[in-house]
Write a protein that holds these residues in place. Structure first.
Motif, PDB file in Angstrom:
ATOM      1  N   GLY A 238      -7.794   0.952  -9.011  1.00 48.66           N
ATOM      2  CA  GLY A 238      -8.650  -0.186  -8.701  1.00 48.66           C
ATOM      3  C   GLY A 238      -7.894  -1.421  -8.290  1.00 48.66           C
ATOM      4  N   TRP A 239      -6.706  -1.656  -8.880  1.00 45.98           N
ATOM      5  CA  TRP A 239      -5.927  -2.842  -8.505  1.00 45.98           C
ATOM      6  C   TRP A 239      -5.459  -2.735  -7.060  1.00 45.98           C
ATOM      7  CZ3 TRP A 239      -6.896  -6.559 -11.581  1.00 45.98           C
ATOM      8  CH2 TRP A 239      -6.997  -6.369 -12.973  1.00 45.98           C
ATOM      9  N   ALA A 240      -5.072  -1.532  -6.631  1.00 46.51           N
ATOM     10  CA  ALA A 240      -4.641  -1.348  -5.245  1.00 46.51           C
ATOM     11  C   ALA A 240      -5.794  -1.635  -4.292  1.00 46.51           C
ATOM     12  CB  ALA A 240      -4.114   0.073  -5.043  1.00 46.51           C
ATOM     13  N   ASP A 241      -6.989  -1.167  -4.625  1.00 48.43           N
ATOM     14  CA  ASP A 241      -8.152  -1.430  -3.777  1.00 48.43           C
ATOM     15  C   ASP A 241      -8.413  -2.928  -3.666  1.00 48.43           C
ATOM     16  OD1 ASP A 241      -8.614   1.257  -3.316  1.00 48.43           O
ATOM     17  OD2 ASP A 241      -9.964   1.481  -5.031  1.00 48.43           O
ATOM     18  N   ARG A 242      -8.274  -3.635  -4.788  1.00 49.39           N
ATOM     19  CA  ARG A 242      -8.489  -5.077  -4.766  1.00 49.39           C
ATOM     20  C   ARG A 242      -7.402  -5.789  -3.963  1.00 49.39           C
ATOM     21  NH1 ARG A 242      -9.958  -7.045 -10.815  1.00 49.39           N
ATOM     22  NH2 ARG A 242      -9.814  -9.064  -9.745  1.00 49.39           N
ATOM     23  N   ALA A 243      -6.182  -5.279  -4.035  1.00 48.59           N
ATOM     24  CA  ALA A 243      -5.099  -5.864  -3.248  1.00 48.59           C
ATOM     25  C   ALA A 243      -5.359  -5.683  -1.755  1.00 48.59           C
ATOM     26  CB  ALA A 243      -3.764  -5.219  -3.633  1.00 48.59           C
ATOM     27  N   VAL A 244      -5.867  -4.506  -1.387  1.00 55.93           N
ATOM     28  CA  VAL A 244      -6.224  -4.260   0.017  1.00 55.93           C
ATOM     29  C   VAL A 244      -7.290  -5.255   0.466  1.00 55.93           C
ATOM     30  CG1 VAL A 244      -7.337  -2.624   1.584  1.00 55.93           C
ATOM     31  CG2 VAL A 244      -5.568  -1.821   0.003  1.00 55.93           C
ATOM     32  N   GLU A 245      -8.260  -5.538  -0.403  1.00 58.44           N
ATOM     33  CA  GLU A 245      -9.310  -6.493  -0.065  1.00 58.44           C
ATOM     34  C   GLU A 245      -8.721  -7.882   0.199  1.00 58.44           C
ATOM     35  OE1 GLU A 245     -12.120  -6.493  -3.236  1.00 58.44           O
ATOM     36  OE2 GLU A 245     -12.771  -4.410  -2.905  1.00 58.44           O
ATOM     37  N   HIS A 246      -7.798  -8.314  -0.636  1.00 57.96           N
ATOM     38  CA  HIS A 246      -7.164  -9.625  -0.441  1.00 57.96           C
ATOM     39  C   HIS A 246      -6.418  -9.675   0.892  1.00 57.96           C
ATOM     40  CE1 HIS A 246      -7.536 -12.018  -4.233  1.00 57.96           C
ATOM     41  NE2 HIS A 246      -7.909 -10.840  -4.710  1.00 57.96           N
ATOM     42  N   ALA A 247      -5.626  -8.643   1.163  1.00 59.80           N
ATOM     43  CA  ALA A 247      -4.838  -8.625   2.394  1.00 59.80           C
ATOM     44  C   ALA A 247      -5.733  -8.552   3.629  1.00 59.80           C
ATOM     45  CB  ALA A 247      -3.870  -7.442   2.372  1.00 59.80           C
ATOM     46  N   THR A 248      -6.792  -7.759   3.545  1.00 56.55           N
ATOM     47  CA  THR A 248      -7.717  -7.614   4.670  1.00 56.55           C
ATOM     48  C   THR A 248      -8.454  -8.921   4.937  1.00 56.55           C
ATOM     49  OG1 THR A 248      -8.008  -5.266   4.154  1.00 56.55           O
ATOM     50  CG2 THR A 248      -9.670  -6.301   5.560  1.00 56.55           C
ATOM     51  N   LYS A 249      -8.900  -9.574   3.881  1.00 55.01           N
ATOM     52  CA  LYS A 249      -9.609 -10.850   4.028  1.00 55.01           C
ATOM     53  C   LYS A 249      -8.727 -11.888   4.700  1.00 55.01           C
ATOM     54  CE  LYS A 249     -12.124 -14.343   1.359  1.00 55.01           C
ATOM     55  NZ  LYS A 249     -12.571 -14.741  -0.009  1.00 55.01           N
ATOM     56  N   ARG A 250      -7.440 -11.858   4.421  1.00 52.54           N
ATOM     57  CA  ARG A 250      -6.501 -12.805   5.029  1.00 52.54           C
ATOM     58  C   ARG A 250      -6.212 -12.446   6.486  1.00 52.54           C
ATOM     59  NH1 ARG A 250      -1.499 -15.177   3.832  1.00 52.54           N
ATOM     60  NH2 ARG A 250      -1.260 -16.894   5.340  1.00 52.54           N
ATOM     61  N   GLY A 251      -6.515 -11.220   6.878  1.00 54.73           N
ATOM     62  CA  GLY A 251      -6.235 -10.785   8.237  1.00 54.73           C
ATOM     63  C   GLY A 251      -4.865 -10.177   8.415  1.00 54.73           C
ATOM     64  N   LEU A 252      -4.212  -9.790   7.318  1.00 53.42           N
ATOM     65  CA  LEU A 252      -2.892  -9.177   7.405  1.00 53.42           C
ATOM     66  C   LEU A 252      -3.006  -7.730   7.873  1.00 53.42           C
ATOM     67  CD1 LEU A 252      -1.349 -10.426   4.009  1.00 53.42           C
ATOM     68  CD2 LEU A 252      -1.253 -11.538   6.258  1.00 53.42           C
ATOM     69  N   ARG A 253      -1.933  -7.239   8.465  1.00 57.33           N
ATOM     70  CA  ARG A 253      -1.872  -5.828   8.840  1.00 57.33           C
ATOM     71  C   ARG A 253      -1.566  -5.037   7.579  1.00 57.33           C
ATOM     72  NH1 ARG A 253       2.771  -3.281  11.040  1.00 57.33           N
ATOM     73  NH2 ARG A 253       3.657  -5.372  11.157  1.00 57.33           N
ATOM     74  N   VAL A 254      -2.444  -4.111   7.198  1.00 59.05           N
ATOM     75  CA  VAL A 254      -2.320  -3.413   5.921  1.00 59.05           C
ATOM     76  C   VAL A 254      -1.754  -2.011   6.120  1.00 59.05           C
ATOM     77  CG1 VAL A 254      -3.553  -2.528   3.910  1.00 59.05           C
ATOM     78  CG2 VAL A 254      -4.224  -4.725   4.919  1.00 59.05           C
ATOM     79  N   LEU A 255      -0.720  -1.693   5.340  1.00 59.37           N
ATOM     80  CA  LEU A 255      -0.157  -0.344   5.310  1.00 59.37           C
ATOM     81  C   LEU A 255      -0.266   0.159   3.876  1.00 59.37           C
ATOM     82  CD1 LEU A 255       1.619  -2.049   7.525  1.00 59.37           C
ATOM     83  CD2 LEU A 255       3.086  -0.039   7.467  1.00 59.37           C
ATOM     84  N   THR A 256      -1.011   1.227   3.661  1.00 61.94           N
ATOM     85  CA  THR A 256      -1.118   1.808   2.327  1.00 61.94           C
ATOM     86  C   THR A 256      -0.180   3.005   2.215  1.00 61.94           C
ATOM     87  OG1 THR A 256      -3.056   3.071   3.033  1.00 61.94           O
ATOM     88  CG2 THR A 256      -3.448   0.992   1.862  1.00 61.94           C
ATOM     89  N   VAL A 257       0.452   3.104   1.046  1.00 61.79           N
ATOM     90  CA  VAL A 257       1.483   4.105   0.806  1.00 61.79           C
ATOM     91  C   VAL A 257       1.176   4.828  -0.502  1.00 61.79           C
ATOM     92  CG1 VAL A 257       3.959   4.461   0.446  1.00 61.79           C
ATOM     93  CG2 VAL A 257       3.176   2.618   1.964  1.00 61.79           C
ATOM     94  N   GLY A 258       1.364   6.147  -0.543  1.00 61.33           N
ATOM     95  CA  GLY A 258       1.194   6.863  -1.799  1.00 61.33           C
ATOM     96  C   GLY A 258       0.259   8.046  -1.702  1.00 61.33           C
ATOM     97  N   ASP A 259      -0.125   8.593  -2.861  1.00 63.10           N
ATOM     98  CA  ASP A 259      -1.031   9.748  -2.891  1.00 63.10           C
ATOM     99  C   ASP A 259      -2.326   9.440  -2.145  1.00 63.10           C
ATOM    100  OD1 ASP A 259       0.897   9.828  -4.870  1.00 63.10           O
ATOM    101  OD2 ASP A 259      -0.326  10.967  -6.262  1.00 63.10           O
ATOM    102  N   GLY A 260      -2.807   8.207  -2.305  1.00 63.35           N
ATOM    103  CA  GLY A 260      -4.040   7.802  -1.634  1.00 63.35           C
ATOM    104  C   GLY A 260      -3.777   6.949  -0.418  1.00 63.35           C
ATOM    105  N   GLY A 261      -2.546   6.921   0.053  1.00 62.68           N
ATOM    106  CA  GLY A 261      -2.190   6.094   1.204  1.00 62.68           C
ATOM    107  C   GLY A 261      -2.618   6.692   2.523  1.00 62.68           C
ATOM    108  N   GLU A 262      -2.889   5.821   3.470  1.00 62.09           N
ATOM    109  CA  GLU A 262      -3.290   6.278   4.800  1.00 62.09           C
ATOM    110  C   GLU A 262      -2.151   6.188   5.804  1.00 62.09           C
ATOM    111  OE1 GLU A 262      -6.709   4.127   6.042  1.00 62.09           O
ATOM    112  OE2 GLU A 262      -8.010   4.898   4.449  1.00 62.09           O
TER     113      GLU A 262
END
Length: 489
Positions: A238-262
């Protein structure tokens, strides 16, 4: 450099001191010299505003402080958040700075990730450095020790010094304390990374949401608007999902890494004798990486580091190849010794329940699968810190390890026996040996062939902190050295 242009660039008015020459910045009145800009901040134990008269007497030409502060004899640069204002001003003075800067936040993994990022850049022929708990690590591997996040003057001064030495890339640790106190502001940060979040520092932050909010300043304000966010996503986090929300809201380019990474997906991880093999997917292709480091969280740190390098323009193929040559980080699952029976002794900085559980999980696959194979853990908890995690750390150790020895770990101003008692509330059946040297020696002597010893809590630290305030003493103590002495005894 005149104060007027410095202040104007940061959005402030230098008033009557506009034509005066700035010679430096200081937050300690004892370091003020003629021409200094002084930052007067309110702290938990000391109020910098009390030292404004002394700073002015020492030659300060301007004081950055709250509107309520009393400033006479120097220009008062006013801001409701003086720490941030001071950082913005100081950033105009400390130049040049490295052209590419990245920051890593999270509860665990910051130190390893910034150091691995530095190593990957170095392998690509880039002059790079890292700043964090281990200090400043330069391109020639030399290290000067320091805080996880030094004060803003030291931080910016270090950056300028590195740039003048030809360093073009720097990775630094962004702690929650540093982010909430604006200790690493003013630079253009090209990318930020979030590793994970678990209980820590709740003696400073009100609760986990407040702790997370401090971490998210990295994405909300510090990373450049056109920058990137690299986020470890270990499945249902859940913390990773919330971090993605913060980065997306700011307009940053998001790279997810890990078992659930894209972007860099960890498909499989196979532990080996001295390392592990990773299967990852990136850009539609699957590749295998042989990592000479043990443990799931070491794999996570390595992949986040790779994400930062790629996010800032690094070649993906070369970066993944570089992962196979990564070297262990001091005090992070560092193999310190082998005892006479051939049992390895590992030292790790784990000092939270989550980190201790991760370190134990990392070593468990390497314990002999014979009935006699045991994981022996030595650990304690620090004084004058979040006491709520002590029993939880004890519970984690008791449930996950085979033999547990509870000892002292920087008791500081608290009674060491009382700290151990709180840990033991969760560690039912654990053995108590207050003297850390004796505890390590007992664990090493107990270990037989097929066993593994984990000494957790201090990692790279070189001292045991006893007492607080004027009575504080730091006794020389290095877990690695002590473990080696015990193994040779």
């Amino acid at each position: 450099m005149k104060l007027g242009p410095i202040a104007a660039e940061a959005g402030y008015d230098a008033g009557t001191a506009a034509d005066q020459t700035v010679t430096g910045f200081a937050i300690d009145h004892r370091k003020v010299a003629p021409g200094t800009v002084f930052g007067a901040f309110q702290g938990a134990q000391v109020n910098g505003e009390d030292f404004i008269p002394a700073a002015i007497a020492g030659g300060a030409i301007a004081v950055v402080a709250r509107p309520e502060a009393s400033v006479a004899g120097a220009v008062h640069i006013v801001d409701e958040e003086p720490r941030r204002a001071f950082a913005r001003l100081a950033a105009q003075f400390f130049t040049p700075v490295p052209e590419t800067v990245v920051a890593v936040t999270g509860t665990n993994g910051k130190t390893s990730t910034v150091e691995m990022t530095r190593q990957l850049w170095r392998m690509a022929g880039i002059s790079a450095a890292s700043i964090g708990t281990l200090g400043v690590t330069t391109p020639d591997e030399s290290v000067s020790t320091g805080l996880t996040t030094p004060d803003i003057v030291t931080f910016l001064s270090n950056m300028t010094g590195l740039a003048r030495e030809g360093v073009s890339h720097v990775a630094y640790e962004a702690s929650s304390h540093g982010l909430s106190q604006f200790r690493n502001e003013g630079l253009r940060v090209a990318a930020g990374a979030f590793t994970n979040l678990s209980r820590d520092h709740l003696d400073y932050h009100a609760d986990m949401d407040d702790y997370f909010a401090a971490k998210m300043r990295l994405f909300d304000e510090v990373v450049a608007p056109d920058g990137a966010a690299v986020i470890w996503h270990g499945g249902s986090d859940g913390w990773a999902d919330r971090a993605v929300e913060h980065a997306t809201k700011r307009g940053l380019r998001v790279l997810t890494v890990g078992d659930g990474g894209e972007d860099i997906r960890l498909v499989a991880r196979m532990p080996g004798t001295l390392g592990q093999e990773l299967a990852i997917e990136h850009g539609g292709a699957t590749r295998t990486i042989k990592l000479a480091l043990i443990g799931a969280y070491q794999a996570a740190n390595a992949l986040v580091a790779a994400g930062l390098v790629i996010a800032t323009g690094g070649d993906a193929a070369a970066t993944f190849d570089g992962l196979t040559r990564l070297q262990p980080v001091r005090g992070r699952l560092e193999r310190a010794a082998l005892n006479r029976a051939g049992a390895p002794v590992y030292v790790d900085y784990a000092h939270t329940p989550d980190a201790l559980e991760a370190a134990i999980a990392a070593l468990r696959p390497h314990v002999s699968d014979s009935p006699r194979g045991r994981l022996i853990v030595v650990f304690g908890a620090g004084g004058d810190r979040d006491s709520g995690k002590r029993a939880e750390m004890g519970r984690v150790a008791a449930e996950r390890a085979d033999v547990v020895i509870v000892t002292d770990d920087n008791p500081r101003g608290e009674d060491a026996a009382a700290i151990r008692a709180q840990v033991l509330e969760g560690a039912l059946g654990a053995r108590e040996i207050g003297d850390r040297r004796a505890a390590i020696a007992a664990a090493v002597a107990l270990a037989q062939a097929g066993d593994i010893v984990l000494v957790a809590g201090k990692g790279h630290e070189q001292g045991q902190i006893i007492g607080s305030g004027e009575n504080m003493r730091v006794l020389p103590f290095d877990d690695v050295t002590v473990a080696r002495e015990a193994a040779a005894a």
